[in-house]
Scaffold this motif. Structure first.
Motif, PDB file in Angstrom:
ATOM      1  N   VAL A  98      -4.993  -5.611  -3.433  1.00  0.00           N
ATOM      2  CA  VAL A  98      -5.179  -4.690  -4.401  1.00  0.00           C
ATOM      3  C   VAL A  98      -4.660  -4.900  -5.423  1.00  0.00           C
ATOM      4  CG1 VAL A  98      -4.695  -2.180  -4.357  1.00  0.00           C
ATOM      5  CG2 VAL A  98      -6.072  -2.807  -2.700  1.00  0.00           C
ATOM      6  N   ALA A  99      -2.938  -5.339  -5.247  1.00  0.00           N
ATOM      7  CA  ALA A  99      -2.223  -5.785  -7.242  1.00  0.00           C
ATOM      8  C   ALA A  99      -3.456  -6.726  -7.243  1.00  0.00           C
ATOM      9  CB  ALA A  99      -1.035  -6.137  -5.907  1.00  0.00           C
ATOM     10  N   ARG A 100      -4.274  -7.854  -6.533  1.00  0.00           N
ATOM     11  CA  ARG A 100      -4.890  -8.640  -7.897  1.00  0.00           C
ATOM     12  C   ARG A 100      -5.587  -8.293  -8.714  1.00  0.00           C
ATOM     13  NH1 ARG A 100      -3.715 -12.031  -3.679  1.00  0.00           N
ATOM     14  NH2 ARG A 100      -5.994 -11.698  -3.387  1.00  0.00           N
ATOM     15  N   TRP A 101      -6.763  -7.113  -7.972  1.00  0.00           N
ATOM     16  CA  TRP A 101      -8.145  -7.336  -8.329  1.00  0.00           C
ATOM     17  C   TRP A 101      -8.413  -5.988  -9.261  1.00  0.00           C
ATOM     18  CZ3 TRP A 101     -12.308  -3.953  -6.767  1.00  0.00           C
ATOM     19  CH2 TRP A 101     -12.171  -3.480  -5.676  1.00  0.00           C
ATOM     20  N   ARG A 102      -7.135  -4.467  -8.866  1.00  0.00           N
ATOM     21  CA  ARG A 102      -7.844  -3.655  -9.142  1.00  0.00           C
ATOM     22  C   ARG A 102      -6.866  -2.890  -9.900  1.00  0.00           C
ATOM     23  NH1 ARG A 102      -8.706   0.871  -4.823  1.00  0.00           N
ATOM     24  NH2 ARG A 102      -9.695   1.554  -7.262  1.00  0.00           N
ATOM     25  N   VAL A 103      -6.875  -3.630 -11.054  1.00  0.00           N
ATOM     26  CA  VAL A 103      -6.022  -3.990 -12.796  1.00  0.00           C
ATOM     27  C   VAL A 103      -6.689  -4.524 -13.653  1.00  0.00           C
ATOM     28  CG1 VAL A 103      -3.988  -4.462 -13.654  1.00  0.00           C
ATOM     29  CG2 VAL A 103      -4.316  -4.642 -11.141  1.00  0.00           C
ATOM     30  N   PRO A 104      -6.994  -3.562 -14.394  1.00  0.00           N
ATOM     31  CA  PRO A 104      -7.536  -3.828 -15.647  1.00  0.00           C
ATOM     32  C   PRO A 104      -7.450  -4.625 -16.892  1.00  0.00           C
ATOM     33  CG  PRO A 104      -6.192  -1.126 -15.933  1.00  0.00           C
ATOM     34  CD  PRO A 104      -6.298  -2.026 -14.829  1.00  0.00           C
ATOM     35  N   ALA A 105      -7.562  -5.394 -17.551  1.00  0.00           N
ATOM     36  CA  ALA A 105      -7.967  -5.781 -18.265  1.00  0.00           C
ATOM     37  C   ALA A 105      -6.983  -6.200 -18.962  1.00  0.00           C
ATOM     38  CB  ALA A 105      -9.039  -6.693 -18.957  1.00  0.00           C
ATOM     39  N   GLY A 106      -5.556  -7.447 -19.140  1.00  0.00           N
ATOM     40  CA  GLY A 106      -4.368  -7.566 -19.387  1.00  0.00           C
ATOM     41  C   GLY A 106      -3.221  -6.759 -19.349  1.00  0.00           C
ATOM     42  N   MET A 107      -3.149  -6.099 -17.906  1.00  0.00           N
ATOM     43  CA  MET A 107      -1.985  -5.831 -17.375  1.00  0.00           C
ATOM     44  C   MET A 107      -1.679  -6.470 -15.458  1.00  0.00           C
ATOM     45  SD  MET A 107      -3.002  -2.066 -17.709  1.00  0.00           S
ATOM     46  CE  MET A 107      -1.040  -1.433 -17.676  1.00  0.00           C
ATOM     47  N   SER A 108      -0.976  -6.233 -15.500  1.00  0.00           N
ATOM     48  CA  SER A 108      -0.585  -6.883 -13.994  1.00  0.00           C
ATOM     49  C   SER A 108       0.274  -5.294 -12.611  1.00  0.00           C
ATOM     50  CB  SER A 108       0.551  -7.951 -14.392  1.00  0.00           C
ATOM     51  OG  SER A 108       1.634  -7.094 -13.932  1.00  0.00           O
ATOM     52  N   GLY A 109      -0.416  -6.297 -11.658  1.00  0.00           N
ATOM     53  CA  GLY A 109      -0.126  -4.228 -10.885  1.00  0.00           C
ATOM     54  C   GLY A 109       1.782  -5.805 -10.168  1.00  0.00           C
ATOM     55  N   GLU A 110       1.501  -4.306  -9.313  1.00  0.00           N
ATOM     56  CA  GLU A 110       2.492  -4.556  -8.347  1.00  0.00           C
ATOM     57  C   GLU A 110       2.169  -3.591  -7.250  1.00  0.00           C
ATOM     58  OE1 GLU A 110       7.199  -4.613  -7.443  1.00  0.00           O
ATOM     59  OE2 GLU A 110       6.276  -4.707  -9.347  1.00  0.00           O
ATOM     60  N   VAL A 111       1.980  -3.531  -6.346  1.00  0.00           N
ATOM     61  CA  VAL A 111       1.959  -2.700  -5.155  1.00  0.00           C
ATOM     62  C   VAL A 111       3.382  -2.356  -5.012  1.00  0.00           C
ATOM     63  CG1 VAL A 111       1.105  -1.817  -2.833  1.00  0.00           C
ATOM     64  CG2 VAL A 111      -0.450  -3.004  -4.517  1.00  0.00           C
ATOM     65  N   HIS A 112       3.382  -0.827  -4.254  1.00  0.00           N
ATOM     66  CA  HIS A 112       4.968  -0.359  -3.458  1.00  0.00           C
ATOM     67  C   HIS A 112       5.006  -0.146  -2.503  1.00  0.00           C
ATOM     68  CE1 HIS A 112       6.605  -1.252  -7.596  1.00  0.00           C
ATOM     69  NE2 HIS A 112       5.568  -0.239  -8.361  1.00  0.00           N
ATOM     70  N   GLU A 113       3.459   0.302  -2.376  1.00  0.00           N
ATOM     71  CA  GLU A 113       3.082   1.326  -0.533  1.00  0.00           C
ATOM     72  C   GLU A 113       2.179   1.208  -0.740  1.00  0.00           C
ATOM     73  OE1 GLU A 113       5.350   4.566  -0.022  1.00  0.00           O
ATOM     74  OE2 GLU A 113       6.786   4.983  -1.574  1.00  0.00           O
ATOM     75  N   PHE A 114       1.693   1.098   0.464  1.00  0.00           N
ATOM     76  CA  PHE A 114       0.005   0.923   0.834  1.00  0.00           C
ATOM     77  C   PHE A 114      -0.485   0.997   2.671  1.00  0.00           C
ATOM     78  CE2 PHE A 114      -3.868  -1.404   1.479  1.00  0.00           C
ATOM     79  CZ  PHE A 114      -4.599  -1.829   0.614  1.00  0.00           C
ATOM     80  N   ASP A 115      -1.189   1.663   2.616  1.00  0.00           N
ATOM     81  CA  ASP A 115      -1.521   1.700   3.775  1.00  0.00           C
ATOM     82  C   ASP A 115      -2.790   2.643   3.978  1.00  0.00           C
ATOM     83  OD1 ASP A 115      -2.209   3.107   6.366  1.00  0.00           O
ATOM     84  OD2 ASP A 115      -1.048   4.728   5.594  1.00  0.00           O
ATOM     85  N   ALA A 116      -3.650   1.189   4.654  1.00  0.00           N
ATOM     86  CA  ALA A 116      -4.570   1.598   4.023  1.00  0.00           C
ATOM     87  C   ALA A 116      -5.719   1.991   5.504  1.00  0.00           C
ATOM     88  CB  ALA A 116      -5.729  -0.528   4.738  1.00  0.00           C
ATOM     89  N   ARG A 117      -5.263   3.127   6.360  1.00  0.00           N
ATOM     90  CA  ARG A 117      -6.324   3.784   7.266  1.00  0.00           C
ATOM     91  C   ARG A 117      -7.411   4.789   6.479  1.00  0.00           C
ATOM     92  NH1 ARG A 117      -1.450   7.511   9.664  1.00  0.00           N
ATOM     93  NH2 ARG A 117      -0.996   7.183   7.937  1.00  0.00           N
TER      94      ARG A 117
END
Length: 71
Positions: free
Chosen positions: A27-46
């Protein structure tokens, strides 16, 4: 409560798409708009009870999105 629905066609095997949706690293890699980077702090996929807290970085600005409401 907030709900987000996304629909579309992804040209990949279902198993790969599923792994990308339930993996914080993916999610941190692919659900990010073009020209930006992402970092996931908390993640619960339930299902139906999950949440995500992440930040996006780009053009020198920092903006946190996706903070789930307290339960």
């Amino acid at each position: 409560m907030y709900t987000t629905r996304v629909s579309g066609h992804v040209g990949a095997p279902r198993a790969d798409v599923y792994r990308a949706l339930v993996s914080a690293e993916a999610v941190a890699r692919w659900r990010v708009p073009a020209g930006m980077s992402g970092e996931v702090h908390e993640f619960d996929a339930r299902e139906a009870a999950g949440s995500v807290s992440r930040s996006l970085r780009g053009t020198g600005r920092h903006r946190q999105v996706g903070r789930a409401p307290s339960r």
